[in-house]
Motif scaffolding. Structure first.
Motif, short mmCIF file in Angstrom:
data_model
loop_
_atom_site.label_atom_id
_atom_site.label_comp_id
_atom_site.label_asym_id
_atom_site.label_seq_id
_atom_site.Cartn_x
_atom_site.Cartn_y
_atom_site.Cartn_z
N MET A 237 0.83 -1.21 0.00
CA MET A 237 0.00 0.00 0.00
C MET A 237 0.86 1.26 0.00
O MET A 237 0.41 2.32 -0.40
N GLU A 238 2.08 1.12 0.45
CA GLU A 238 3.01 2.26 0.49
C GLU A 238 3.95 2.16 -0.70
O GLU A 238 4.83 1.32 -0.75
N SER B 89 -1.78 1.84 -3.45
CA SER B 89 -2.80 2.85 -3.16
C SER B 89 -2.96 3.83 -4.31
O SER B 89 -2.03 4.09 -5.08
N TYR C 165 -4.69 2.33 3.84
CA TYR C 165 -3.45 2.99 4.25
C TYR C 165 -3.74 4.20 5.13
O TYR C 165 -3.09 4.40 6.17
N ASN D 242 -5.76 2.78 8.35
CA ASN D 242 -5.22 1.59 9.02
C ASN D 242 -6.32 0.59 9.32
O ASN D 242 -6.51 0.14 10.45
#
Length: 645
Positions: A17-18, A51, A76, A79
Motif C-alpha cells: 500500500m506504500e 494505493s 493505508y 489503518n
C-alpha cells in the motif's frame, strides 16, 4: 535448490500500500526491488498493487504494471481492513495469474494469509512496521493490533526481513528462523550515486537560494517522534555563535508554513531552518548530493534507507547509534560517522566540509557494492524460487505421460521417422523430488545420429510446456542409437542415460502410476540384446534372462574358474531382475548393486541374493563345494524373481 534463472519467466505480484508517490521506507524498498528485478531479470513480469485516489492501471512498459486502488488508499489512510480490499486483491490475482505474491506490511500480509486457500498462489511476507526497541513498550494501537494479527496469521509463512533488526522482531513474535531470509534493500543506482561534490553543492545552494559560504546540514526525514529532529537542532543551537551563523538546517519533510516548522523556530530561534515547499522524490538525490552533512538522529529505525542513500552519494553521513541504524554503522564503519551525544554530533558537523573526492568516491563504491541491485534481485529470486519449489505440485507419472502424448497426438511424421524413443528421466520421474537434482530430463533417442532442426523444434516446445506447467528445470539430451550400441555389451541396460520412466510414441497405452503399460499388458523398456538396442516387454525380458542363465550353465566348463564365472553371471542376472521389479512397481531405477540389494532385502526377500552376491564378487569362492552351494542358491533366487516379477 531450484533457482529461477535468466530466461525463465516468473510473474510476481508486489502488494504494497506504500509505494511512490507515497513516501516511506516500505515504499522505497518495494520500488528498489522492482527496479532491481527488472534490471537483472529481464524476463520477469512484475505487477504492483498499491494505493491510489482512483482505481487505475498504469502499464509502465511490457514488464511492469501498477494497479492502484482506492480500497488500498483507504486502508493505508485509516489503518483498516475492508472486504472491498480483499475483493480487489482477488480480482488482480485472477486477472494477472501471478506465480508468486510478495505482501508488504501488515494489511497486505493479512489479506494474503486470509485468501491463500481461495487463490492457491504461494506468497512471501515482508513486515515494514518499524520494530520498537525493548526499552519501549509496544503500542497496541490499531497498527500494533494489525501487526500482531499479521505475525499470527503468517507464523508459518516465508518472510523476507529487510534488516537484522526486522529479523529479530520476527523471531520475537514466534516466527522460526528457518522461515526468515534477511535481504537488505538496494540503492536506486539511477539516482543515488557519486557526483562531483562542488558542482552538486552549487546547484543545491542555488535551488535553495542560500549563500555559497553556508554549510547545509540536511535531515531527510518527516517529523515523527522517533526521528528526534530536536536532537539535531539542539546540537546546532549549542554551537559557537559564529559557527552556527554559517549553518543552514534543511529538514526535507517539514514544509514552510507548517505547524512543525513554526514550533521548531519557536524552540530554537538561533538556528537557521531553511524554508521550502514540498520536495518530490525525484529531487531528493540532488538535495542529498549537495549537502555538506546528512544527519540521521532517529531514536530507532527498522534500518534507515536514507542513511545508505546518503552514503551512496558520497556525502558525509552522521548516524545516531540506535537500534536498526547500528547495522549500517557496522557495515559502513570506514565511512559512517556515528554519534550518541550532542557533543559528538557537534564535532561531526563542525568537521571539515571538504572531504577528499577520492574518499567520497570510495565511499559511494563501497555502499553500492554492499547494497547492490543485483544482490537484492538475486536474493529475492532465490527465495521466490524456493517457495515455488515447495508449493508447486510435483508432476506425476500420469501427468508426464499426458504431456508427452500431446507431442505425438498427430503422430508427427518427423518424429516417427527420426526418433526411436523418448525417455523422461530425472528426480521428478523417480517420484523422489530433491531440490538441486535434475528435475526433469528429456532423453531423445535418435535413429540417425544428430537430431534435425524439426525434431529439436518440437522437443523444445514440449520442454517449454513442461516448464510453464510445473515451474521446474527441464533439460534435453539427444543421443543416437549408434552411440547406445557402442556402449558395453555386457550391460543389459544402457549405462549412459538409464531412464527412470520410459515413454514411447508407438502404440496405445493405458496410464498407471507404475510406468507405461501397453494395452496387451506388456511393460516395455530398452535393453541390449543380441548386439542391438531394442524394446522388450516384461515377459520378453524374463525369457531373455532365462536364456542367458541356461546358456551360461550349459557352456560352463569343469574348471573352478569357469564355474565361478557362471555363478557371477547368474547372480548378476538376478540383480537385473530385481532392478526391473523395483522399476515396474515403484518407477524407481536404482543403479548401485549394493544399494539395490541392501535396500530391498526385507521387501523382496533377497537375503539369499545378498549372500550370493557378496560371495560371488569376493574372494571366498576358492573351492568347488562353495561354488556349487552358492550356484544353487542363486538359481533358487532367480526362479523366485522370475515367478514373482
Amino acid at each position: 535448490m531450484m533457482i529461477f534463472t535468466r530466461g525463465l519467466v516468473m510473474k510476481i505480484l508486489i502488494f504494497s500500500m506504500e509505494y511512490p508517490p507515497i513516501k516511506g521506507g516500505g515504499g522505497t524498498y518495494a520500488l528498489n526491488l522492482v527496479n532491481a528485478l527488472t534490471a537483472h531479470y529481464p524476463d520477469t513480469s512484475i505487477a504492483v498493487m498499491t494505493s491510489g485516489t482512483e482505481d487505475s492501471v498504469d502499464h509502465l512498459n511490457e514488464r511492469v504494471s501498477i494497479y492502484r486502488f482506492r480500497s488500498c488508499q483507504h486502508a493505508y489512510d485509516n489503518n483498516s481492513l475492508s472486504a472491498k480490499l480483499i475483493d480487489d486483491f482477488k480480482a488482480v490475482v485472477t486477472s494477472i495469474k501471478p506465480d508468486i505474491i510478495h505482501a508488504f506490511h501488515s494489511i497486505p500480509i493479512i489479506v494474503a494469509c486470509l485468501t491463500r486457500e481461495q487463490i492457491k498462489t504461494p506468497y512471501v511476507c515482508t513486515q515494514h512496521r518499524t520494530p520498537e526497541p525493548g526499552w519501549m513498550s509496544e503500542k497496541l494501537d490499531g497498527k500494533g493490533e494489525l501487526a500482531s494479527l499479521a505475525y499470527d496469521l503468517g507464523l508459518n509463512s516465508t518472510w523476507i526481513a529487510p534488516s537484522v533488526c526486522f529479523r529479530n522482531n520476527l523471531l520475537k513474535h514466534g516466527v522460526s528462523h528457518t522461515n526468515i531470509k534477511t535481504i537488505y534493500t538496494s540503492i536506486n543506482e539511477n539516482y543515488f550515486y557519486y557526483k562531483d561534490f562542488s558542482k552538486a553543492r552549487k546547484r543545491l545552494h542555488k535551488m535553495l537560494r542560500i549563500d555559497d559560504d553556508q554549510k547545509i546540514v540536511t535531515m531527510p526525514v518527516v517529523n515523527r517522534p522517533r526521528k528526534d529532529i530536536r536532537f539535531c537542532l539542539r546540537a546546532v543551537d549549542g554551537l559557537d555563535p559564529a559557527e552556527r551563523a554559517d549553518i543552514s538546517v534543511l529538514i526535507t519533510g517539514v514544509n514552510a508554513g507548517s505547524n512543525d516548522i513554526l514550533e521548531f523556530r519557536e524552540l530554537y530561534p538561533k538556528v537557521n531552518i531553511v524554508e521550502h515547499g514540498s520536495f518530490d522524490n525525484s529531487i531528493m538525490p540532488s538535495i542529498i548530493a549537495g549537502s555538506d552533512v546528512v544527519v540521521m538522529s532517529s531514536l530507532y529505525e527498522g534500518f534507515g534507507i536514507s542513511c545508505i542513500e546518503a552514503l551512496a552519494s558520497g556525502v558525509r553521513t552522521a548516524i545516531r547509534v540506535s537500534p536498526g541504524q547500528e547495522e549500517i554503522i557496522k557495515l559502513m564503519k570506514q565511512y559512517a560517522y556515528p554519534f550518541s551525544t550532542i557533543q559528538e554530533l557537534q564535532q561531526i558537523i563542525s568537521g571539515s566540509t571538504f572531504t577528499t573526492e577520492q574518499h567520497r568516491e570510495s565511499q559511494a563504491v563501497q555502499t553500492k557494492s554492499i547494497f547492490s541491485q543485483e544482490k537484492q534481485a538475486s536474493s529475492h529470486m532465490e527465495v521466490y524460487s524456493r517457495v515455488l519449489t515447495q508449493a508447486t505440485p510435483i508432476p506425476t507419472v500420469v501427468q508426464l505421460q499426458d504431456e508427452l502424448e500431446k507431442v505425438f497426438k498427430n503422430r508427427s511424421k518427423v518424429l516417427l521417422k527420426e526418433v526411436d524413443a523418448i525417455f523422461i528421466s530425472g528426480s521428478v520421474a523417480k517420484g523422489d523430488y530433491i531440490p538441486g537434482w535434475s528435475d526433469i530430463d528429456i532423453v531423445v533417442i535418435c535413429k540417425n545420429g544428430a537430431a534435425s532442426d524439426a525434431v529439436v523444434s518440437k522437443i523444445r516446445k514440449f520442454q517449454q510446456n513442461l516448464t510453464a506447467i510445473y515451474k521446474c528445470k527441464v533439460g534435453i539430451d539427444y543421443i543416437s542409437s549408434q552411440y547406445l550400441l557402442s556402449q558395453s555389451k555386457s550391460s543389459l541396460i544402457s549405462q549412459h542415460e538409464v531412464p527412470n520412466l520410459i515413454l514411447f510414441h508407438e502404440g496405445n497405452v493405458d496410464h498407471t502410476q507404475k510406468g507405461v503399460l501397453y494395452k496387451d499388458g506388456s511393460f516395455k523398456f530398452p535393453v541390449f540384446a543380441n548386439d542391438k538396442f531394442q524394446y522388450l516387454s516384461l515377459d520378453e525380458y524374463k525369457e531373455m534372462c532365462r536364456g542367458i542363465v541356461h546358456e551360461t550353465l550349459f557352456r560352463a566348463g569343469d574348471s573352478l574358474a569357469s564355474s565361478v564365472k557362471a555363478l557371477r553371471i547368474v547372480t548378476k542376472t538376478c540383480v537385473y531382475l530385481l532392478r526391473m521389479r523395483v522399476l515396474v512397481q515403484s518407477g524407481e531405477y536404482i543403479q548401485s548393486y549394493d544399494e539395490l540389494i541392501s535396500d530391498h532385502v526385507q521387501q523382496y526377500n533377497t537375503k539369499i541374493l545378498q549372500d550370493v552376491y557378496a560371495s560371488a564378487r569376493g574372494a571366498r569362492l576358492n573351492n568347488r563345494h562353495d561354488v556349487e552351494k552358492y550356484t544353487k542358491k542363486a538359481l533358487a533366487c532367480f526362479h523366485r524373481l522370475v515367478e514373482t516379477l
